[in-house]
Design an enzyme around this catalytic site. Structure first.
Site, mmCIF file in Angstrom:
data_model
loop_
_atom_site.group_PDB
_atom_site.id
_atom_site.type_symbol
_atom_site.label_atom_id
_atom_site.label_comp_id
_atom_site.label_asym_id
_atom_site.label_seq_id
_atom_site.Cartn_x
_atom_site.Cartn_y
_atom_site.Cartn_z
ATOM 1 N N CYS A 284 22.914 1.199 -6.821
ATOM 2 C CA CYS A 284 23.066 1.264 -8.282
ATOM 3 C C CYS A 284 24.213 0.375 -8.755
ATOM 4 C CB CYS A 284 23.321 2.725 -8.678
ATOM 5 S SG CYS A 284 23.823 2.931 -10.398
ATOM 6 N N CYS B 251 20.141 0.508 -14.599
ATOM 7 C CA CYS B 251 21.402 0.908 -15.215
ATOM 8 C C CYS B 251 22.591 0.142 -14.644
ATOM 9 C CB CYS B 251 21.595 2.415 -15.119
ATOM 10 S SG CYS B 251 22.317 3.035 -13.617
ATOM 11 N N CYS C 227 30.802 4.676 -12.627
ATOM 12 C CA CYS C 227 30.420 5.990 -12.092
ATOM 13 C C CYS C 227 31.108 6.173 -10.755
ATOM 14 C CB CYS C 227 28.902 6.068 -11.923
ATOM 15 S SG CYS C 227 28.345 7.670 -11.293
ATOM 16 N N CYS D 294 17.819 5.380 -23.950
ATOM 17 C CA CYS D 294 18.496 5.726 -22.700
ATOM 18 C C CYS D 294 19.998 5.511 -22.921
ATOM 19 C CB CYS D 294 17.947 4.817 -21.599
ATOM 20 S SG CYS D 294 18.778 5.003 -20.034
ATOM 21 N N CYS E 240 26.534 5.360 -5.638
ATOM 22 C CA CYS E 240 25.222 5.151 -5.003
ATOM 23 C C CYS E 240 25.069 3.667 -4.652
ATOM 24 C CB CYS E 240 24.094 5.611 -5.926
ATOM 25 S SG CYS E 240 24.248 7.344 -6.365
ATOM 26 N N GLU F 11 26.169 -0.022 -22.058
ATOM 27 C CA GLU F 11 24.746 -0.347 -22.126
ATOM 28 C C GLU F 11 23.924 0.775 -22.736
ATOM 29 O OE1 GLU F 11 24.528 -2.505 -17.839
ATOM 30 O OE2 GLU F 11 22.859 -1.246 -18.455
HETATM 31 N N1 SAH Z 1 23.771 9.414 -12.735
HETATM 32 C C1 SAH Z 1 22.515 9.944 -13.094
HETATM 33 C C2 SAH Z 1 21.911 9.292 -14.315
HETATM 34 C C3 SAH Z 1 22.029 7.807 -14.420
HETATM 35 S S1 SAH Z 1 21.120 6.866 -13.242
HETATM 36 C C4 SAH Z 1 21.567 9.903 -11.923
HETATM 37 O O1 SAH Z 1 21.869 9.258 -10.933
HETATM 38 O O2 SAH Z 1 20.546 10.568 -12.006
HETATM 39 C C5 SAH Z 1 19.470 7.100 -13.840
HETATM 40 C C6 SAH Z 1 18.394 6.813 -12.803
HETATM 41 O O3 SAH Z 1 18.367 5.418 -12.485
HETATM 42 C C7 SAH Z 1 18.625 7.558 -11.496
HETATM 43 O O4 SAH Z 1 17.461 8.215 -11.068
HETATM 44 C C8 SAH Z 1 18.996 6.428 -10.555
HETATM 45 O O5 SAH Z 1 18.692 6.734 -9.246
HETATM 46 C C9 SAH Z 1 18.198 5.290 -11.087
HETATM 47 N N2 SAH Z 1 18.650 3.977 -10.617
HETATM 48 C C10 SAH Z 1 19.912 3.543 -10.398
HETATM 49 N N3 SAH Z 1 19.922 2.281 -9.922
HETATM 50 C C11 SAH Z 1 18.624 1.914 -9.838
HETATM 51 C C12 SAH Z 1 17.962 0.722 -9.400
HETATM 52 N N4 SAH Z 1 18.656 -0.329 -8.983
HETATM 53 N N5 SAH Z 1 16.629 0.717 -9.440
HETATM 54 C C13 SAH Z 1 15.905 1.771 -9.871
HETATM 55 N N6 SAH Z 1 16.465 2.916 -10.291
HETATM 56 C C14 SAH Z 1 17.809 2.992 -10.261
HETATM 57 FE FE1 SF4 Z 2 26.161 7.138 -10.722
HETATM 58 FE FE2 SF4 Z 2 24.319 5.227 -10.439
HETATM 59 FE FE3 SF4 Z 2 24.487 7.183 -8.632
HETATM 60 FE FE4 SF4 Z 2 23.569 7.739 -11.116
HETATM 61 S S1 SF4 Z 2 22.600 6.401 -9.589
HETATM 62 S S2 SF4 Z 2 25.089 8.899 -9.910
HETATM 63 S S3 SF4 Z 2 24.833 6.292 -12.313
HETATM 64 S S4 SF4 Z 2 26.074 5.656 -9.051
#
Ligand code: SAH
Ligand code: SF4
Length: 351
Positions: A126, A342, A119, A112, A123, A92
């Site tokens: 995510c 993401c 990953c 982006c 999280c 993506e």
């Molecule tokens: N792994 C890195 C970068 C990719 S995620 C990180 O976690 O920072 C980029 C941003 O998108 C992060 O701040 C993450 O918390 C946020 N993100 C992930 N899933 C999301 C969601 N469902 N809604 C809003 N933000 C989200």
């Molecule tokens: Fe990985 Fe998503 Fe957590 Fe960023 S927010 S570290 S992409 S699992």
């Protein structure tokens, strides 16, 4: 096989010299690569035929991404692509434009990029984290994502103004390839985007933050905090492990001290989980006087059972931080209707 988009300009120069050509031939490859976006070595006609043949024989190629799915938000400002990387892996990449914020008469256009397929950080909110880890994306594949959009923008008379490493994956867990891509993309004989126009977002991998501080780069750093204490943070970021909230904030401080670039803390707001006034107060106390900036992101409901707080809740959270003197903005979430969070598009399309 080596993709020419993998090479730093110095390496390109060494390559042509090693092949017995004068140094300036390197720029005859670099200029078209970053301004004309050829898809094949033979698409660089100003290069002597013999050099094109030598490069091909030595296994050099020009890789490019192939668009397999496109979604555009209703307002037209967000374009999310599913791209096949040169090896066929779907990834993506998103373009977010800000028509009201003009740079030299052009809309701010932020790309982006993704740094990993899936990953390992897991999280819970995510979509990428819920996929698990598949593989690292190579530097040239990160570059390919940018080049694909640069080409689209060029046809509209626009260009890439900003770059954020906020797509799929954890940039610090793919450090060497991520930094190679940054060096190629910021090199004045490469893509030439300003270091200050790049932001690298991390879940808080301290060794990576410290290493980045030593790179002598002026890139911005965003740290995804999401909680003011370890107990809550571990529920949201199960692999947070040894990196405590305090240690992460300290690493942010070191980054600021070393680079002079202010750190942004990202905070995904989830209804009933991390959005209460008490938690806002705790966060305010933690970050007060730090000179840092908090970016509140009302969650995009994707993985798990998480919901956005009400607008009133978001406003109240922001007010508590601001009243404590903590610099704070609410990120205007663009493209929620096109699954811009993401990992969401790939999950929708590929499964
Ligand atoms: N792994 C890195 C970068 C990719 S995620 C990180 O976690 O920072 C980029 C941003 O998108 C992060 O701040 C993450 O918390 C946020 N993100 C992930 N899933 C999301 C969601 N469902 N809604 C809003 N933000 C989200
Ligand atoms: Fe990985 Fe998503 Fe957590 Fe960023 S927010 S570290 S992409 S699992």
């Amino acid at each position: 096989m080596t993709d020419l988009y993998r090479l730093l300009p110095e390496e390109m120069e060494q390559l042509v010299i090693d092949m017995g050509y004068p140094r300036y031939r390197a720029d005859q490859i670099l200029l078209p690569l970053y301004y004309k976006f050829p898809k094949d070595i033979n698409d660089i006609p100003q290069l002597p035929k013999k050099l094109r043949e030598d490069l091909t024989k030595a296994g050099y190629t020009i890789g490019s991404a192939k668009e397999i799915h496109r979604v555009v938000s209703d307002d037209g400002d967000t374009t999310k692509l599913l791209l096949n990387l040169p090896d066929g892996t779907p990834v993506e990449t998103v373009l977010i434009q800000y028509p009201s914020s003009k740079i030299n008469g052009h809309p701010r256009s932020t790309i982006c990029v993704s740094t990993q397929i899936g990953c390992a950080m897991g999280c819970v909110f995510c979509a990428t984290g819920q996929m698990g880890f598949e593989k690292n994306i190579k530097a040239e594949e990160i570059v390919a994502q940018v080049i694909h959009f640069a080409n689209i923008l060029q046809q509209r008379g626009e260009h890439v103004t900003n770059l954020v490493f906020m797509g799929m994956g954890e940039p610090m867990a793919n450090y060497d390839e991520m930094i190679r891509a940054v060096r190629i993309l910021t090199h004045n004989r490469g893509f030439g985007i300003g270091q200050r126009n790049i932001t690298i977002s991390t879940i808080g991998i301290i060794s990576g933050i410290d290493k980045l501080a030593e790179e002598n780069l002026q890139v911005g750093l965003a740290i995804s905090l999401h909680a003011p204490n370890n107990e809550l943070r571990k529920k949201l970021v199960p692999t947070a492990g040894p990196n405590s909230v305090e240690d992460i904030i300290e690493a942010g401080r070191r980054y600021y001290k070393k680079t002079g670039r202010r750190v942004t803390f990202e905070y995904a707001l989830m209804k009933g989980i991390n959005d209460s006034p008490e938690i806002a107060t705790e966060l305010a106390i933690l970050l007060k006087g730090n000179g840092s900036h908090v970016n509140l992101i009302p969650i995009n409901p994707t993985a798990g059972n998480f919901n956005r707080p009400t607008q009133d809740n978001v406003n109240e959270f922001e007010r508590i931080l601001s009243d404590a003197g903590v610099n704070c903005t609410v990120r205007i979430e663009k493209g929620i209707e096109i699954s811009a969070a993401c990992g969401q598009l790939r999950t929708d399309i590929v499964g």
